[in-house]
Write a protein that holds these residues in place. Structure first.
Motif, mmCIF file in Angstrom:
data_model
loop_
_atom_site.group_PDB
_atom_site.id
_atom_site.type_symbol
_atom_site.label_atom_id
_atom_site.label_comp_id
_atom_site.label_asym_id
_atom_site.label_seq_id
_atom_site.Cartn_x
_atom_site.Cartn_y
_atom_site.Cartn_z
ATOM 1 N N UNK A 113 6.525 35.729 10.155
ATOM 2 C CA UNK A 113 5.089 35.533 9.961
ATOM 3 C C UNK A 113 4.667 35.640 8.499
ATOM 4 N N UNK A 114 5.611 35.572 7.571
ATOM 5 C CA UNK A 114 5.255 35.688 6.160
ATOM 6 C C UNK A 114 6.355 35.090 5.291
ATOM 7 N N UNK A 115 5.965 34.639 4.114
ATOM 8 C CA UNK A 115 6.922 34.156 3.111
ATOM 9 C C UNK A 115 6.409 34.593 1.746
ATOM 10 N N UNK A 116 7.295 35.191 0.958
ATOM 11 C CA UNK A 116 6.918 35.720 -0.347
ATOM 12 C C UNK A 116 7.829 35.119 -1.406
ATOM 13 N N UNK A 117 7.249 34.663 -2.495
ATOM 14 C CA UNK A 117 8.013 34.136 -3.612
ATOM 15 C C UNK A 117 7.595 34.811 -4.903
ATOM 16 N N UNK A 118 8.554 35.104 -5.766
ATOM 17 C CA UNK A 118 8.255 35.718 -7.061
ATOM 18 C C UNK A 118 9.215 35.170 -8.094
ATOM 19 N N UNK A 119 8.735 35.041 -9.335
ATOM 20 C CA UNK A 119 9.584 34.566 -10.423
ATOM 21 C C UNK A 119 9.201 35.284 -11.708
ATOM 22 N N UNK A 120 10.211 35.494 -12.558
ATOM 23 C CA UNK A 120 10.023 36.156 -13.850
ATOM 24 C C UNK A 120 10.761 35.344 -14.904
ATOM 25 N N UNK A 121 10.066 34.943 -15.960
ATOM 26 C CA UNK A 121 10.713 34.217 -17.045
ATOM 27 C C UNK A 121 11.497 35.186 -17.917
ATOM 28 N N UNK A 122 12.612 34.706 -18.472
ATOM 29 C CA UNK A 122 13.500 35.558 -19.254
ATOM 30 C C UNK A 122 13.181 35.432 -20.741
ATOM 31 N N UNK A 123 12.164 36.123 -21.177
ATOM 32 C CA UNK A 123 11.810 36.180 -22.593
ATOM 33 C C UNK A 123 11.171 37.530 -22.888
ATOM 34 N N UNK A 124 10.908 37.797 -24.153
ATOM 35 C CA UNK A 124 10.427 39.125 -24.540
ATOM 36 C C UNK A 124 9.153 39.517 -23.809
ATOM 37 N N UNK A 125 8.230 38.574 -23.687
ATOM 38 C CA UNK A 125 6.993 38.813 -22.956
ATOM 39 C C UNK A 125 6.958 37.838 -21.775
ATOM 40 N N UNK A 126 7.495 38.233 -20.640
ATOM 41 C CA UNK A 126 7.676 37.286 -19.532
ATOM 42 C C UNK A 126 6.360 36.901 -18.861
ATOM 43 N N UNK A 127 6.405 35.748 -18.225
ATOM 44 C CA UNK A 127 5.340 35.303 -17.327
ATOM 45 C C UNK A 127 5.801 35.605 -15.908
ATOM 46 N N UNK A 128 4.969 36.302 -15.164
ATOM 47 C CA UNK A 128 5.309 36.719 -13.803
ATOM 48 C C UNK A 128 4.448 35.928 -12.822
ATOM 49 N N UNK A 129 5.094 35.253 -11.868
ATOM 50 C CA UNK A 129 4.404 34.508 -10.825
ATOM 51 C C UNK A 129 4.732 35.121 -9.469
ATOM 52 N N UNK A 130 3.721 35.253 -8.618
ATOM 53 C CA UNK A 130 3.897 35.805 -7.280
ATOM 54 C C UNK A 130 3.089 34.960 -6.301
ATOM 55 N N UNK A 131 3.673 34.650 -5.156
ATOM 56 C CA UNK A 131 2.955 33.939 -4.115
ATOM 57 C C UNK A 131 3.263 34.555 -2.769
ATOM 58 N N UNK A 132 2.320 34.418 -1.848
ATOM 59 C CA UNK A 132 2.514 34.949 -0.497
ATOM 60 C C UNK A 132 1.821 34.028 0.491
ATOM 61 N N UNK A 133 2.459 33.822 1.624
ATOM 62 C CA UNK A 133 1.890 33.020 2.696
ATOM 63 C C UNK A 133 2.086 33.762 3.999
ATOM 64 N N UNK A 134 1.047 33.790 4.836
ATOM 65 C CA UNK A 134 1.116 34.461 6.131
ATOM 66 C C UNK A 134 0.665 33.487 7.200
ATOM 67 N N UNK A 135 1.158 33.713 8.424
ATOM 68 C CA UNK A 135 0.780 32.856 9.534
ATOM 69 C C UNK A 135 1.991 32.479 10.351
ATOM 70 N N UNK A 136 1.991 31.237 10.806
ATOM 71 C CA UNK A 136 3.086 30.715 11.610
ATOM 72 C C UNK A 136 3.539 29.393 11.006
ATOM 73 N N UNK A 137 4.466 28.721 11.675
ATOM 74 C CA UNK A 137 4.906 27.410 11.193
ATOM 75 C C UNK A 137 3.802 26.363 11.338
ATOM 76 N N UNK A 138 2.736 26.666 12.111
ATOM 77 C CA UNK A 138 1.643 25.725 12.338
ATOM 78 C C UNK A 138 0.396 26.018 11.523
ATOM 79 N N UNK A 139 0.115 27.282 11.274
ATOM 80 C CA UNK A 139 -1.091 27.682 10.539
ATOM 81 C C UNK A 139 -0.706 28.653 9.444
#
Length: 274
Positions: A113-139
């Motif tokens: 019922x959930x999917x989480x994604x995160x990414x971090x760039x490899x540099x001195x001052x990184x950019x951090x991205x985070x996403x989350x999705x909740x629900x089912x395969x239909x909604x």
């Protein structure tokens, strides 16, 4: 992996694939081979009059996939994907050279019922991205955010919702830090093997909006036609034909019907696979 909701980036994906995928006005020729489990693709791209050649290789071993690509402009890219390093978890590491600051680590987790994604760039001052999705395969309800540790500012904060049914799908996304709203509706006509799409986009910082209609139709088991038209005067068409298994010829064309004296843009792609 779980059959629950996909990542935030999957919201509205079907509409984007019909309206924007393969509408390329470049010239591309690629050949793929697969000796001893190693997939190798060589291609030549004619882009804006500049020929670019590249070689890409992919190697799979158990739950690991390694991709490597190099082109004639001395650009290199490498990606390592590891599936199920922990249950329902995927790890992705990538880098592009000569831009050493392009390195990035991604971690994706999929649940019923959930999917989480995160990414971090490899540099001195990184950019951090985070996403989350909740629900089912239909909604699905999803959010996405990005933070730049150098400037101390959010680079993005988006929210989206989608609903997928057997004969239709719809999505609404509020993106670009609240400046852009994009809504799409996709309807499937299985009896005639046709898909229709309507997309509405409005940017609050500018006047006017964009309404795009399009669709795809399977002429037969080997041929596909896609068309799109928006209220800004842009018309596009794609014809794809699979002349042998996995080998596809794609012809694309685009023109502005507000400027009929300008020659249309024509693209051609030939992909040969074993």
């Amino acid at each position: 992996m779980s059959k629950g909701p996909g990542l935030f980036s999957d919201i509205g994906r079907r509409a984007r694939e019909i309206l924007y995928k393969d509408y390329s006005c470049d010239r591309k020729f690629s050949i793929s081979t697969q000796p001893n489990g190693l997939a190798i693709t060589t291609s030549t791209l004619q882009k804006e009059g500049l020929p670019i050649g590249d070689v890409a290789a992919q190697y799979k071993y158990n739950n690991a996939v390694i991709d490597f690509e190099v082109d004639t402009l001395s650009n290199m890219a490498a990606t390592l994907r590891l599936d199920d390093i922990l249950q329902s978890t995927k790890l992705i590491a990538s880098i592009k050279l000569p831009d050493y600051n392009s390195g990035k680590f991604e971690l994706q987790y999929f649940h019923e019922h959930a999917a989480i994604g995160s990414s971090v760039s490899l540099k001195n001052y990184p950019v951090v991205d985070v996403s989350a999705a909740v629900g089912t395969s239909n909604t699905v309800l999803g959010v996405e955010g990005g933070f730049d540790t150098f400037t101390g500012e959010f680079t993005k904060y988006n929210v989206g919702v989608s609903m997928i049914k057997p004969d239709f799908s719809t999505s609404v996304i509020l993106a670009e830090r609240g400046d852009l709203v994009k809504a799409s509706y996709v309807h499937y006509l299985e009896q005639v093997r046709t898909t229709t799409v309507v997309e509405f986009a409005n940017r609050f910082s500018k006047e006017g909006n964009t309404l795009t209609v399009g669709g795809s139709c399977a002429v037969d088991d080997l041929s596909l036609i896609k068309l799109k038209l928006n209220n800004q005067g842009d018309f596009g068409a794609v014809l794809q034909h699979e002349f042998r298994p996995k080998s596809v010829l794609t012809v694309a064309a685009e023109f502005d019907y507000n400027s009929l004296d300008v020659n249309p843009k024509i693209g051609l792609s030939l992909a040969l696979k074993p």
